[in-house]
Write a protein that holds these residues in place. Structure first.
Motif, PDB file in Angstrom:
ATOM      1  N   SER A   1      -0.750   6.342  12.093  1.00 36.46           N
ATOM      2  CA  SER A   1      -0.617   7.372  13.132  1.00 36.46           C
ATOM      3  C   SER A   1      -1.896   7.524  13.960  1.00 36.46           C
ATOM      4  O   SER A   1      -1.856   8.091  15.051  1.00 36.46           O
TER       5      SER A   1
ATOM      6  N   SER B   1       6.457  18.993   3.968  1.00 33.77           N
ATOM      7  CA  SER B   1       5.257  19.249   3.157  1.00 33.77           C
ATOM      8  C   SER B   1       3.985  19.224   3.987  1.00 33.77           C
ATOM      9  O   SER B   1       2.894  19.359   3.440  1.00 33.77           O
ATOM     10  N   GLY B   2       4.124  19.015   5.299  1.00 33.81           N
ATOM     11  CA  GLY B   2       2.929  18.940   6.128  1.00 33.81           C
ATOM     12  C   GLY B   2       2.258  17.584   6.100  1.00 33.81           C
ATOM     13  O   GLY B   2       1.121  17.432   6.531  1.00 33.81           O
ATOM     14  N   ASP B   3       2.959  16.570   5.569  1.00 30.88           N
ATOM     15  CA  ASP B   3       2.408  15.215   5.575  1.00 30.88           C
ATOM     16  C   ASP B   3       2.682  14.551   6.922  1.00 30.88           C
ATOM     17  O   ASP B   3       3.722  14.787   7.538  1.00 30.88           O
ATOM     18  N   ILE B   4       1.752  13.692   7.331  1.00 32.18           N
ATOM     19  CA  ILE B   4       1.965  12.894   8.536  1.00 32.18           C
ATOM     20  C   ILE B   4       2.997  11.816   8.218  1.00 32.18           C
ATOM     21  O   ILE B   4       2.953  11.210   7.150  1.00 32.18           O
TER      22      ILE B   4
ATOM     23  N   VAL C   1      -0.624   7.940   7.337  1.00 33.50           N
ATOM     24  CA  VAL C   1      -1.871   8.578   7.778  1.00 33.50           C
ATOM     25  C   VAL C   1      -2.678   7.570   8.605  1.00 33.50           C
ATOM     26  O   VAL C   1      -3.218   7.889   9.669  1.00 33.50           O
ATOM     27  N   LEU C   2      -2.702   6.333   8.109  1.00 33.87           N
ATOM     28  CA  LEU C   2      -3.463   5.276   8.769  1.00 33.87           C
ATOM     29  C   LEU C   2      -2.866   4.902  10.124  1.00 33.87           C
ATOM     30  O   LEU C   2      -3.537   4.931  11.158  1.00 33.87           O
TER      31      LEU C   2
ATOM     32  N   PRO D   1       0.826  -1.207   0.000  1.00 28.24           N
ATOM     33  CA  PRO D   1       0.000   0.000   0.000  1.00 28.24           C
ATOM     34  C   PRO D   1       0.866   1.265   0.000  1.00 28.24           C
ATOM     35  O   PRO D   1       1.975   1.261   0.537  1.00 28.24           O
ATOM     36  N   CYS D   2       0.343   2.299  -0.604  1.00 26.28           N
ATOM     37  CA  CYS D   2       1.002   3.612  -0.646  1.00 26.28           C
ATOM     38  C   CYS D   2       1.526   3.981   0.740  1.00 26.28           C
ATOM     39  O   CYS D   2       0.772   4.036   1.708  1.00 26.28           O
TER      40      CYS D   2
ATOM     41  N   ILE E   1       5.772  15.078  11.499  1.00 29.65           N
ATOM     42  CA  ILE E   1       5.257  15.743  10.301  1.00 29.65           C
ATOM     43  C   ILE E   1       6.456  16.171   9.470  1.00 29.65           C
ATOM     44  O   ILE E   1       7.488  16.565  10.023  1.00 29.65           O
TER      45      ILE E   1
ATOM     46  N   ARG F   1       2.721   6.818   1.941  1.00 30.77           N
ATOM     47  CA  ARG F   1       2.232   8.078   2.509  1.00 30.77           C
ATOM     48  C   ARG F   1       0.914   7.846   3.237  1.00 30.77           C
ATOM     49  O   ARG F   1       0.700   8.320   4.350  1.00 30.77           O
ATOM     50  N   GLU F   2       0.017   7.080   2.600  1.00 30.93           N
ATOM     51  CA  GLU F   2      -1.287   6.830   3.217  1.00 30.93           C
ATOM     52  C   GLU F   2      -1.150   5.864   4.400  1.00 30.93           C
ATOM     53  O   GLU F   2      -1.915   5.933   5.362  1.00 30.93           O
ATOM     54  N   MET F   3      -0.170   4.982   4.321  1.00 29.03           N
ATOM     55  CA  MET F   3       0.103   4.071   5.435  1.00 29.03           C
ATOM     56  C   MET F   3       0.404   4.884   6.698  1.00 29.03           C
ATOM     57  O   MET F   3      -0.070   4.556   7.784  1.00 29.03           O
TER      58      MET F   3
END
Lengths: 401, 401
Positions: A71, A142-145, A68-69, A61-62, A139, A64-66
């Motif tokens: 965290s 870019s402000g990504d988790i 988000v999930l 799985p992506c 973080i 970046r989204e992992m």
């Protein structure tokens, strides 16, 4: 009043009941006058559970989204623990990674902490609050988790203690650091003190107490780390700078890493270009190659073996795909039946002959090893899984661990 | 290429399987050339589940921490949906409330959106990405995580559409907006169009389609809202500005609110100070007092009744505690056996006699009402729960709903 950073792992916060017990410990400590910053992991097996949902979607799985999930796991814990403390009448506040000022960079799911802006934490401490920080997350620019990968909550705790210049206490499900994992060797001794260097080496080699990079940060900022049980009051172990001792024990600990696999590439053409391509492809695919060995060339061909973490089969197979297109006949053998056994000790620096002694013992007891590597303060062997218990007992007895 | 904001509620994303179906719809739409901003709720019953954990800690858990806890629900959904789209080869990115630029203020668990900074969303759209936004959440001035309360994901969707100046589509488990809840009256008609005003009134009075405040925002910015089923292709309903019609139907819809309780305070001293104290205490405790009625004073005493949401018993009892210390003999009766039935229609403005007609029908069929209130475009009655079905059928038949 001193600030103390305490970290509680997933098992210690796996239920509301357990969190209430942790809250008692926190409150007792607060009542003794310390200011507390508490770092927590996700509850119990939450991270595994979330990962299993994601793998229903994709085998990779992506990332970046992992992040988000994953965290969300710690975010649940911080809110609940803070609710419990407030319910008991103790002012407290929960902070996610980004709220706690933890800025990171790197590959998603494996970020590194760049810096911690502790201003917000300090403000809350000044207001008398117990600050609860989500471990394992931050973080990026870019402000990504982001998440910090394995052992990330320890890294968060040590990084916070480093910036706050205070002591760090890691509470876990073991009562301290042992010379050998007590599940493998029942006479294992608890170590009162371990040097940063030894702990890093032991961690790298498979001791599941702390990830080496947390120890590295502690070492860099000279932060004392105390490791103890979250469920009883038994005295734990200290990780700290080594005070010179008149006579050092040659070997401090023995570690076993079960979670490895050994890959052997049979009949690889003996050209540095081919071999370089193999390892650069593995690196590109972020395979953590550990021990490497190579046979002597015969008919311009060699066998190459390397070990890697047990969960990287997919990554390895993808990395070797390209090689297969170059060397059509390449045979790849993946052996999951081996383990890595290591002995660690600062004293090894000054004592030769440890390796010789181990070779002698292994020969005497008919234990075959497939690979051996040495560092300044450790020696590691890849051996068959079925020899594990015998080898552990043999070495632990011999070196009085 | 137009931007469209779509919102999918909890039932529509309750499992990976359902999310994959939603992903198909999103991809079809994207292939038609639209730029999509997708707002999602937490999966299925997640919010209820998280709330139940918190109530194991306290009957009134800290609301700031409640927001930290609840906001994880949507964060899980956005990451998974984005993974699914990426796995299908469609560039997408998930954004939490704060990452999506949603700034809020107010009481925790009931925040209002102040503004949306859509710069980040627009950048991602310009890069061809499908943007997945966590509904129901934002960030306040202090950097705390906030949630928007009931219907918050709709509010997020409408607020985003308002700032992006685009159409908003709400996908849910019903196929549109009906004159009467089809579960209560099987001949209910689907409305092709409803005005903002009527929808706000119907929502305030118990129709569970959208919260009134989302409709209010849509009305303020004149955003067309389309409500339809997330699981089939049946044409839904539009909420939009009312185009003048030659002849308006007097009544557009009938709503029932089951989730109310009626509180009666018996023998309250007839002084404006006492009565003012009662209602200011209720307000302080954030009780949502709805219909109020009062008997004529007898011996300087009156009975006061009011209705409130069914889940506010604790808040009400706490609010009335102080009154009990002033008026020791005060008797408080809480009646859970009543419902609120309302008829709504812009046409009522120009037609008198609707109330008279309903009174006549109720009298004829022996339906007692306890309270009645009117607004410009609605009339509401508190009646006994056991009369609900009869009253609904009676009015729906009479007014051809």
């Amino acid at each position: 009043m001193a600030i103390v950073v305490q970290k509680y792992g997933g098992t210690s916060v796996e239920s509301i009941e357990k969190m209430k017990q942790i809250a008692n410990r926190i409150i007792n400590r607060k009542n003794q006058g310390d200011d507390l910053v508490i770092v927590v992991s996700a509850m119990g097996k939450t991270t595994n559970y979330l990962t299993s949902i994601a793998t229903q979607i994709s085998s990779r799985p992506c990332t970046r989204e992992m992040d988000v999930l994953l965290s969300t796991g710690e975010q649940v814990t911080i809110s609940l623990l803070s609710m419990i403390l407030k319910e008991r009448g103790y002012p407290s506040i929960s902070l996610t990674g980004y709220q706690a000022g933890i800025s990171t960079s790197g590959t998603h799911t494996k970020n590194k902490i760049n810096d911690v802006n502790t201003e917000k934490i300090k403000n809350h401490i000044d207001q008398g609050k117990i600050v609860i920080v989500a471990g394992f997350q931050g973080i990026n620019e870019s402000g990504d988790i982001t998440t910090l990968g394995r052992g990330g909550s320890d890294t968060t705790a040590v990084a916070l203690a480093s910036k706050l210049r205070c002591r760090c206490e890691i509470y876990t499900d073991v009562t301290g650091i042992y010379s050998v994992d007590p599940r493998l060797y029942k006479h294992a001794k608890k170590l009162k003190e371990v040097s940063y260097e030894e702990m890093m080496e032991m961690s790298s080699l498979g001791a599941n107490i702390m990830e080496p990079r947390s120890v590295e940060i502690a070492s860099k900022f000279n932060i004392v780390v105390y490791v103890a049980s979250s469920s009883d009051e038994e005295e734990g172990s200290y990780i700290k700078e080594r005070i010179n001792m008149i006579e050092e024990k040659s070997i401090t600990g023995l570690t076993v890493n079960d979670d490895i696999l050994m890959v052997t590439l049979v009949d690889v053409p003996y050209s540095s270009r081919t071999i370089a391509t193999i390892f650069s492809n593995l690196a590109k695919n972020e395979v953590n190659v550990d021990m490497i060995s190579q046979t002597s060339p015969q008919d311009e061909k060699v066998n190459i073996s390397f070990t890697a973490p047990g969960d990287q089969v997919v990554l390895i197979e993808e990395a070797l795909m390209e090689i297969k297109t170059i060397v059509g006949t390449l045979e790849i053998i993946i052996d999951r039946g081996c383990i890595k056994l290591s002995v660690v000790g600062i004293g090894m620096r000054n004592q030769s002959g440890i390796a010789a002694e181990i070779f002698r013992l292994f020969a005497l007891h008919d234990i075959n090893f497939k690979q051996v590597t040495t560092s300044e303060i450790s020696i590691s062997y890849t051996i068959n899984n079925e020899d594990k218990e015998r080898a552990v007992t043999l070495l632990a007895d011999e070196f009085n661990l």
